[in-house]
Design a protein around this motif. Structure first.
Motif, PDB file in Angstrom:
ATOM      1  N   MET A  40       0.854  -1.170   0.000  1.00 17.58           N
ATOM      2  CA  MET A  40       0.000   0.000   0.000  1.00 17.58           C
ATOM      3  C   MET A  40       0.899   1.232   0.000  1.00 17.58           C
ATOM      4  N   ASN A  41       0.683   2.124  -0.922  1.00 19.38           N
ATOM      5  CA  ASN A  41       1.538   3.292  -1.061  1.00 19.38           C
ATOM      6  C   ASN A  41       1.221   4.396  -0.065  1.00 19.38           C
ATOM      7  N   ASN A  42      -0.021   4.552   0.297  1.00 17.89           N
ATOM      8  CA  ASN A  42      -0.436   5.677   1.116  1.00 17.89           C
ATOM      9  C   ASN A  42      -1.193   5.201   2.356  1.00 17.89           C
TER      10      ASN A  42
ATOM     11  N   ALA B 241     -12.377 -10.819  -2.726  1.00 18.36           N
ATOM     12  CA  ALA B 241     -11.072 -10.331  -2.269  1.00 18.36           C
ATOM     13  C   ALA B 241     -11.080 -10.080  -0.767  1.00 18.36           C
ATOM     14  N   LEU B 242     -12.147  -9.498  -0.265  1.00 14.53           N
ATOM     15  CA  LEU B 242     -12.249  -9.241   1.171  1.00 14.53           C
ATOM     16  C   LEU B 242     -12.306 -10.541   1.961  1.00 14.53           C
TER      17      LEU B 242
ATOM     18  N   ASP C 173      -3.734  -6.840   3.250  1.00 17.83           N
ATOM     19  CA  ASP C 173      -3.870  -8.256   2.889  1.00 17.83           C
ATOM     20  C   ASP C 173      -4.693  -8.413   1.615  1.00 17.83           C
ATOM     21  N   MET C 174      -5.779  -7.668   1.505  1.00 20.92           N
ATOM     22  CA  MET C 174      -6.635  -7.752   0.320  1.00 20.92           C
ATOM     23  C   MET C 174      -5.861  -7.333  -0.929  1.00 20.92           C
ATOM     24  N   LEU C 175      -5.126  -6.244  -0.848  1.00 20.00           N
ATOM     25  CA  LEU C 175      -4.377  -5.771  -2.001  1.00 20.00           C
ATOM     26  C   LEU C 175      -3.261  -6.737  -2.388  1.00 20.00           C
TER      27      LEU C 175
ATOM     28  N   VAL D 292      -8.089  -6.242  -7.581  1.00 21.82           N
ATOM     29  CA  VAL D 292      -8.454  -5.170  -6.655  1.00 21.82           C
ATOM     30  C   VAL D 292      -7.274  -4.227  -6.463  1.00 21.82           C
ATOM     31  N   SER D 293      -6.073  -4.779  -6.329  1.00 23.39           N
ATOM     32  CA  SER D 293      -4.914  -3.925  -6.058  1.00 23.39           C
ATOM     33  C   SER D 293      -4.677  -2.946  -7.198  1.00 23.39           C
ATOM     34  N   LEU D 294      -4.802  -3.386  -8.438  1.00 20.88           N
ATOM     35  CA  LEU D 294      -4.580  -2.477  -9.566  1.00 20.88           C
ATOM     36  C   LEU D 294      -5.584  -1.329  -9.570  1.00 20.88           C
ATOM     37  N   MET D 295      -6.854  -1.639  -9.355  1.00 22.03           N
ATOM     38  CA  MET D 295      -7.890  -0.602  -9.379  1.00 22.03           C
ATOM     39  C   MET D 295      -7.837   0.296  -8.152  1.00 22.03           C
ATOM     40  N   ALA D 296      -7.651  -0.297  -6.971  1.00 19.27           N
ATOM     41  CA  ALA D 296      -7.656   0.484  -5.732  1.00 19.27           C
ATOM     42  C   ALA D 296      -6.435   1.386  -5.643  1.00 19.27           C
ATOM     43  N   LEU D 297      -5.279   0.861  -6.013  1.00 20.04           N
ATOM     44  CA  LEU D 297      -4.075   1.690  -5.952  1.00 20.04           C
ATOM     45  C   LEU D 297      -4.134   2.811  -6.971  1.00 20.04           C
ATOM     46  N   ALA D 298      -4.720   2.566  -8.136  1.00 19.27           N
ATOM     47  CA  ALA D 298      -4.897   3.623  -9.130  1.00 19.27           C
ATOM     48  C   ALA D 298      -5.806   4.709  -8.563  1.00 19.27           C
ATOM     49  N   ARG D 299      -6.889   4.304  -7.903  1.00 20.05           N
ATOM     50  CA  ARG D 299      -7.825   5.278  -7.315  1.00 20.05           C
ATOM     51  C   ARG D 299      -7.147   6.049  -6.189  1.00 20.05           C
ATOM     52  N   GLU D 300      -6.324   5.342  -5.402  1.00 23.87           N
ATOM     53  CA  GLU D 300      -5.614   5.966  -4.285  1.00 23.87           C
ATOM     54  C   GLU D 300      -4.676   7.056  -4.789  1.00 23.87           C
TER      55      GLU D 300
END
Length: 73
Positions: A1-3, A32-33, A52-54, A60-68
């Motif tokens: 997680m970057n942030n 994923a959850l 853990d999910m990412l 999920v990690s690709l989409m969530a980290l992009a959104r983050e």
């Protein structure tokens, strides 16, 4: 997680990062959850669960980290 300051939550089957919805189907988010050990309660997610999910689900990690990163910019 970057942030570590990013806020993650689940509402009505949709994953939100910093208040913005991640465009993933409900089934992908729930799967994923579940893999990460989610207790099934919607609302804010603990950072350990998010990490853990990412780590466990690349979709999920690709989409969530992009959104983050978009939310921070």
């Amino acid at each position: 997680m970057n942030n570590p300051d990013a806020r993650y939550e689940v509402l009505e089957g949709k994953l939100y990062v910093n208040g913005e919805g991640v465009p993933l189907r409900k089934g992908i988010v729930y799967a994923a959850l579940a893999r990460a050990g989610w207790n099934g309660h919607e609302g804010p997610l603990p950072l350990k669960l998010v990490a853990d999910m990412l780590r466990l689900d690349r979709r999920v990690s690709l989409m969530a980290l992009a959104r983050e990163t978009q939310s921070v910019a």
